[in-house]
Structure formats: C-alpha cells, structure tokens
Design an enzyme around this catalytic site. Structure first.
Site, short mmCIF file in Angstrom:
data_model
loop_
_atom_site.label_atom_id
_atom_site.label_comp_id
_atom_site.label_asym_id
_atom_site.label_seq_id
_atom_site.Cartn_x
_atom_site.Cartn_y
_atom_site.Cartn_z
N HIS A 1 -2.08 -0.07 -6.20
CA HIS A 1 -3.03 1.04 -6.15
C HIS A 1 -2.66 2.00 -5.02
O HIS A 1 -2.61 3.21 -5.20
CB HIS A 1 -4.44 0.50 -5.96
CG HIS A 1 -5.47 1.55 -5.78
ND1 HIS A 1 -5.87 2.39 -6.80
CD2 HIS A 1 -6.19 1.93 -4.68
CE1 HIS A 1 -6.80 3.23 -6.34
NE2 HIS A 1 -6.99 2.98 -5.07
N ARG B 1 -0.08 1.68 -14.37
CA ARG B 1 0.29 1.75 -12.96
C ARG B 1 1.17 0.54 -12.64
O ARG B 1 0.69 -0.57 -12.44
CB ARG B 1 -0.97 1.73 -12.09
CG ARG B 1 -0.73 2.06 -10.63
CD ARG B 1 -1.93 1.63 -9.80
NE ARG B 1 -1.88 0.20 -9.54
CZ ARG B 1 -2.94 -0.59 -9.43
NH1 ARG B 1 -4.14 -0.11 -9.61
NH2 ARG B 1 -2.79 -1.88 -9.16
N TYR C 1 -4.10 -9.98 -8.47
CA TYR C 1 -5.04 -9.83 -9.57
C TYR C 1 -4.37 -9.51 -10.91
O TYR C 1 -5.04 -9.48 -11.93
CB TYR C 1 -6.08 -8.74 -9.26
CG TYR C 1 -5.49 -7.39 -8.90
CD1 TYR C 1 -5.06 -6.50 -9.89
CD2 TYR C 1 -5.38 -6.99 -7.57
CE1 TYR C 1 -4.53 -5.27 -9.57
CE2 TYR C 1 -4.85 -5.75 -7.24
CZ TYR C 1 -4.42 -4.90 -8.24
OH TYR C 1 -3.88 -3.67 -7.91
#
Length: 357
Positions: A253, A249, A262
C-alpha cells in the site's frame, strides 16, 4: 468487463470501443508502452530512494500502469485532475517536474507543485475527499460554458467513504462534466475488496443516476477508450461517468506496509500473469513492433528519467525551521501568525542555550 487486449497480448475487436482508438497507430502504441515502462521505473526508483532514507514514504503504483497511462493520455491540457496519492503516472502524463513529484514525500514542502501549471491538484491524502473537489470544479466548468472536464481518481477503498457518495449525488443532480475513475486494485490497505463490496463497484453508480463502465484496468487500450467515451459525454452535456478499472496493486500500500502479512502469494502470482507491461510487450510482438531498437530506446528513456529524478531529489535544499509556516494560507491569518511568533521565540531560546554552552 471490457477488454481489448487479452493477458496474452491478443487484440480483441469491440464494435463500440474500437472507433475510439482509430488514431492509435504503431507510433502511438509504442508511445503508450514507453509511458508505462517509464512510470514503472519512476516508481521503482522512488521506492529505492525511500529504502535508502532519501524519502520518508512512497505509495507504489506497481501493476496499475495501464490504468493510469490509458486514462492520463486521454485527457486534454485544459481538463483538470483531482487525484489521490498514488496517481504518479497520471502526474507524469500531465508533465509534472520529476523533482516536484518527490518534494512532499521527502518532507521538504507541504505540497508538491502549482496545480494551475499542469491542471492537476496536488495529491489528496484524505480518502475520497478529492471526489468532492472534482465535482465542485466541474460545476464551475459548467457555469463557465466551457467544454473541459474534471476527472477524479480514487481506489476501491474510497467508495466506502461518505465523501464519494456525496460527490456522486451532487454530480448526478447537476449533471456536471466529471469522471469518477476508480482504480479497483483489490486491496484497501489490508482489507480485500470483496469484504466491502458484494457486487462490482461499477454497479453502484447507476443507483445514483450515473452511467458506468467496467474495464480491464491492465489493458491500456480499453482504459484509453473508456476514458475517451466518458470525456466525450462530459464535453457534450451528457454529465458524469463512473469508470471502474479492475487492476491489482502488486506492491505494498505504501513503503510502510508489508502485504505478505495479509495477502496470499498465489494471488499475487495469478495477477503477475496479467501484468500490463508484459501484456503490451506481447501485443507489440504480435504487431511486429517489439524490436531491439524500441526496447533500447525505451530503456534509455527510463534510465534518463530515473537519473534526473534521483538527482533532483537528493539535490533538494533542506527547509529552514520557519518554512513550515509558509504557503499555509493564501492570505494573512492571525492564528498562524501567533503560532509563527511563538515558534520563533522558542527557537531563539534553543539558540541561546547552545550559545551558553
């Protein structure tokens, strides 16, 4: 992990998988490339619409184009798809109306389209629940004696949910014609896949009695071949198959997420070198197919699709306040009718207050 096209676009021969791609000639190879470019443009345009305040939210698929197009183009029209919220590329393959793709994210409706018009359920937000729906539908196919199949899409994070394990148990027990398609994009929001799975995700399936395939999810030909193998098994009474498509990805998200908080930038750079579209361009170049004419045609198609989708989104009529009660249940429901009555009287008091001013 099965790979038929390397990151540099080199075609790799595979004795088992190659026979499932014998029909992929130059024209179909170019069509797969066009599909991936178009759905990336859909994804980019929808992200822009969200940033401009036209959509409340959008779940990007950037980097997962090969996994979605390779599997989506393997399906027949009578197969049924049960997806999560990220499979907008698969929806494109099923022929979803571009405006319908955005309705729910604009907040105009509770659901985007009629599932039975395109044989694809509307996106499931509850993580992993769609695997149970697909398994139940596949049991219905089996009972009907049909040779169609069900396929369910979910991410790596969903395999930690009990629903997925229950679906795997049920599918294996009754040997139903269902494909479990896991897009391992390496991040369950901010949780890395290595934290929740100490072994490859595909290795879990045999423990349930389900054969598994682990493929390079950025390789559209490997995904196409793997999905065709699984579909053939389902259609001929061989039961379920688990496919892990290892991809990445590259975006957030959802548009409410900030992956820089992160995720290491070096990781993103490493995966950018494996970009599925760049890989396909390299393959087409090797084959002498990446011509200026092809590039111009694909770009024109992507522009046209983006323009149509934007116009459809902005042109959606605003829902009326009472519309929130429409299409909640297929039959009358006393509890819902009571809520409708209470809300209607509440709105009337507001209208009365405005009139008094």
């Amino acid at each position: 992990m099965i790979q038929l096209v390397t990151a540099t676009g080199t075609r790799v021969s595979h004795p088992e998988f190659d026979r499932w791609l014998e029909d992929i000639d130059a024209e179909r190879l170019c069509a797969l490339y066009e599909d991936m470019v178009v759905i990336r443009r859909i994804d980019t345009e929808a992200t822009h619409l969200q940033r401009q305040g036209e959509l409340a939210l959008w779940p990007p698929l950037l980097g997962q184009e090969a996994a979605q197009i390779g599997s989506g183009r393997a399906l027949r029209s009578d197969d049924f798809v049960f997806s999560s919220y990220r499979e907008n590329g698969v929806a494109y393959c099923r022929g979803v109306d571009l405006t319908d793709l955005l309705r729910v994210w604009r907040g105009n409706v509770s659901s985007g389209w009629d599932p039975f018009e395109i044989n694809m359920a509307t996106p499931q937000i509850i993580i992993g629940a769609q695997t149970l729906h697909a398994t139940g539908y596949a049991l219905g196919i089996q009972n009907d004696g049909a040779d169609a199949a069900a396929i369910t899409y979910f991410g790596d994070g969903a395999v930690s949910q009990g629903d997925v394990s229950e679906a795997l148990v049920f599918a294996a027990s009754f040997q139903v014609p269902v494909i479990f398609f896991c897009q391992n994009n390496h991040w369950a929001i901010s949780e890395p896949v290595g934290l929740q799975s100490r072994v490859p995700i595909a290795d879990r399936a045999p423990g349930f009695g389900i054969p598994a395939l682990r493929v390079d999810g950025n390789d559209v030909l490997a995904v196409l071949a793997a999905t065709r193998i699984a579909l053939d098994r389902a259609r001929t009474g061989g039961g379920p198959t688990f496919i892990e498509a290892v991809t990445y990805r590259m975006g957030p998200h959802t548009t409410a997420d900030d992956p820089t908080r992160y995720r290491d930038a070096n990781e993103l750079e490493d995966w950018a070198a494996k970009d599925p579209i760049t890989r396909m361009e390299a393959l087409l170049t090797h084959e002498g197919l990446f011509t200026p004419e092809l590039q111009a045609g694909v770009a024109a198609k992507a522009d046209a699709v983006a323009k149509e989708m934007r116009a459809g989104c902005i042109g959606l009529p605003e829902p009326e306040p009472m519309d929130v009660f429409n299409n909640v249940y297929s039959t009358p429901n006393s509890q819902l009718e009571r809520q409708r009555d209470h809300y209607s009287r509440y709105l009337a008091t507001l209208a009365g207050a405005e009139g008094s001013n």
